[in-house]
Motif scaffolding. Sequence first.
Motif, PDB file in Angstrom:
ATOM      1  N   UNK A  59       0.839  -1.207   0.000  1.00 21.79           N
ATOM      2  CA  UNK A  59       0.000   0.000   0.000  1.00 21.79           C
ATOM      3  C   UNK A  59       0.872   1.254   0.000  1.00 21.79           C
ATOM      4  N   UNK A  60       2.040   1.159   0.631  1.00 11.36           N
ATOM      5  CA  UNK A  60       2.994   2.275   0.653  1.00 11.36           C
ATOM      6  C   UNK A  60       3.833   2.349  -0.628  1.00 11.36           C
ATOM      7  N   UNK A  61       3.573   1.418  -1.564  1.00 11.10           N
ATOM      8  CA  UNK A  61       4.255   1.336  -2.865  1.00 11.10           C
ATOM      9  C   UNK A  61       5.747   1.026  -2.726  1.00 11.10           C
ATOM     10  N   UNK A  62       6.096   0.345  -1.656  1.00 10.07           N
ATOM     11  CA  UNK A  62       7.482  -0.118  -1.502  1.00 10.07           C
ATOM     12  C   UNK A  62       7.676  -1.452  -2.226  1.00 10.07           C
ATOM     13  N   UNK A  63       6.586  -2.207  -2.374  1.00  7.86           N
ATOM     14  CA  UNK A  63       6.557  -3.404  -3.206  1.00  7.86           C
ATOM     15  C   UNK A  63       5.646  -3.098  -4.372  1.00  7.86           C
ATOM     16  N   UNK A  64       6.157  -3.312  -5.585  1.00  9.83           N
ATOM     17  CA  UNK A  64       5.403  -2.927  -6.781  1.00  9.83           C
ATOM     18  C   UNK A  64       4.885  -4.155  -7.529  1.00  9.83           C
ATOM     19  N   UNK A  65       4.156  -3.890  -8.599  1.00 12.89           N
ATOM     20  CA  UNK A  65       3.637  -4.956  -9.443  1.00 12.89           C
ATOM     21  C   UNK A  65       2.471  -5.670  -8.797  1.00 12.89           C
ATOM     22  N   UNK A  66       2.412  -6.971  -8.984  1.00 16.51           N
ATOM     23  CA  UNK A  66       1.336  -7.775  -8.413  1.00 16.51           C
ATOM     24  C   UNK A  66       1.791  -8.387  -7.095  1.00 16.51           C
ATOM     25  N   UNK A  67       0.831  -8.661  -6.228  1.00 11.51           N
ATOM     26  CA  UNK A  67       1.136  -9.295  -4.948  1.00 11.51           C
ATOM     27  C   UNK A  67      -0.008 -10.218  -4.578  1.00 11.51           C
ATOM     28  N   UNK A  68       0.253 -11.525  -4.617  1.00 10.77           N
ATOM     29  CA  UNK A  68      -0.760 -12.539  -4.326  1.00 10.77           C
ATOM     30  C   UNK A  68      -0.412 -13.211  -3.009  1.00 10.77           C
ATOM     31  N   UNK A  69      -1.285 -13.064  -2.013  1.00 11.03           N
ATOM     32  CA  UNK A  69      -0.979 -13.525  -0.662  1.00 11.03           C
ATOM     33  C   UNK A  69      -1.634 -14.876  -0.346  1.00 11.03           C
ATOM     34  N   UNK A  70      -1.000 -15.609   0.577  1.00 10.95           N
ATOM     35  CA  UNK A  70      -1.341 -17.002   0.886  1.00 10.95           C
ATOM     36  C   UNK A  70      -2.208 -17.128   2.134  1.00 10.95           C
ATOM     37  N   UNK A  71      -2.626 -16.004   2.721  1.00 14.81           N
ATOM     38  CA  UNK A  71      -3.366 -16.007   3.986  1.00 14.81           C
ATOM     39  C   UNK A  71      -4.557 -16.961   3.955  1.00 14.81           C
ATOM     40  N   UNK A  72      -4.565 -17.937   4.856  1.00 14.58           N
ATOM     41  CA  UNK A  72      -5.641 -18.913   4.927  1.00 14.58           C
ATOM     42  C   UNK A  72      -5.253 -20.278   4.396  1.00 14.58           C
ATOM     43  N   UNK A  73      -4.233 -20.321   3.554  1.00 12.76           N
ATOM     44  CA  UNK A  73      -3.845 -21.570   2.890  1.00 12.76           C
ATOM     45  C   UNK A  73      -2.609 -22.215   3.518  1.00 12.76           C
ATOM     46  N   UNK A  74      -2.157 -21.707   4.652  1.00 10.78           N
ATOM     47  CA  UNK A  74      -0.878 -22.126   5.227  1.00 10.78           C
ATOM     48  C   UNK A  74      -0.815 -23.599   5.618  1.00 10.78           C
ATOM     49  N   UNK A  75      -1.963 -24.207   5.931  1.00 13.19           N
ATOM     50  CA  UNK A  75      -1.968 -25.610   6.354  1.00 13.19           C
ATOM     51  C   UNK A  75      -1.454 -26.535   5.257  1.00 13.19           C
ATOM     52  N   UNK A  76      -1.655 -26.150   4.006  1.00 10.98           N
ATOM     53  CA  UNK A  76      -1.188 -26.983   2.894  1.00 10.98           C
ATOM     54  C   UNK A  76       0.327 -27.079   2.912  1.00 10.98           C
ATOM     55  N   UNK A  77       0.980 -25.950   3.028  1.00  8.86           N
ATOM     56  CA  UNK A  77       2.437 -25.942   3.067  1.00  8.86           C
ATOM     57  C   UNK A  77       2.960 -26.656   4.313  1.00  8.86           C
TER      58      UNK A  77
END
Length: 332
Positions: free
Chosen positions: A31-49
């Motif tokens: 949100x602060x634009x320190x990371x650019x481009x696309x960002x796909x987060x894994x929140x909720x899926x951690x049990x698989x890993x």
Amino acid sequence: MKEITKETYINWYKDMLFWRKFEDKLAAVYIQQKVRGFLHLYNGQEAILAGCLHVMELGGKDKMITAYRNHVQPIGMGVDPKKVMAELYGKVTGTSKGMGGSMHIFSKEHGFYGGHGIVGGQIPLGAGMAFGDKYHNTGGVTICCFGDGAARQGSLHETFNMAMLWKLPVVFIVENNGYAMGTSVERTANHQEIWKLGLGYEMPCGPVDGMDPIKVAEAMDEAMERARRGDGPTFLEMKTYRYRGHSMSDAQHYRTKDEVAEYKKIDPITQVLDVIKKENYLTEEEIKAIDKDVKAKVLECEKYAEDSPYPDKQQLYDMVYEQENYPFVKHK
């Protein structure tokens, strides 16, 4: 299967909480634009890993390849999280020297063969990696993960056919979080049980509760043992849920807040913590200490990424042009 002990639960809690907080920090700096481009987060899926890692032989023997929701997998496999954070910042200290960014994290040393931006592009690549293991008789197994949207790619069928024909040591996992980019599974096909696609190739297949690391570990142990015996691939549908949008730019108009809240009641981190509390594996003070330690480690990653330099422009040419005497661009 390796026994699931008190230490297993504690490590699962530490790891999954760190992965969650790590990505929460990424959302904030995005949100602060320190990371650019696309960002796909894994929140909720951690049990698989968490479940997969419990049965994998890490250190390069077993491999994993996945899509672009790929920040926490390399961390779980041993990559320094500071380098992962730096990569997302586009810094030279990142896993790919800042050239790959969020969607292309990679570490051959740790057996993580990247996130792939082409939907379903990793499916045939995963089978190719497994072919290499079979050809060289390494005893390794490849875990090939993709989303429910990628399950509709034609390359899946070609890959499944060859993987069964050649009995490749690969476990295909569809992480079915219900919505692909934003279209529900029920609107993309006339069937909703994606695992049944394996039946057409007589591939062992089935559904798995992807919100429970124990269920994941049990299913993966059976599948990986099958692969190691030389009996070929397995296709597992891990039924899971992502709490955030497909990417940070997703407005999520296709679902309600009430639906998300319902799934948060079976949050994999909460499930593990409930067992820890029920079995008195940790005191409340010890749990608070873990939470505090996780927050400190995430801040350490952020500081490392903030303080690291951007790559020199010359790096672009050095990484693109392998030919050292290339006449048009000077190579270092």
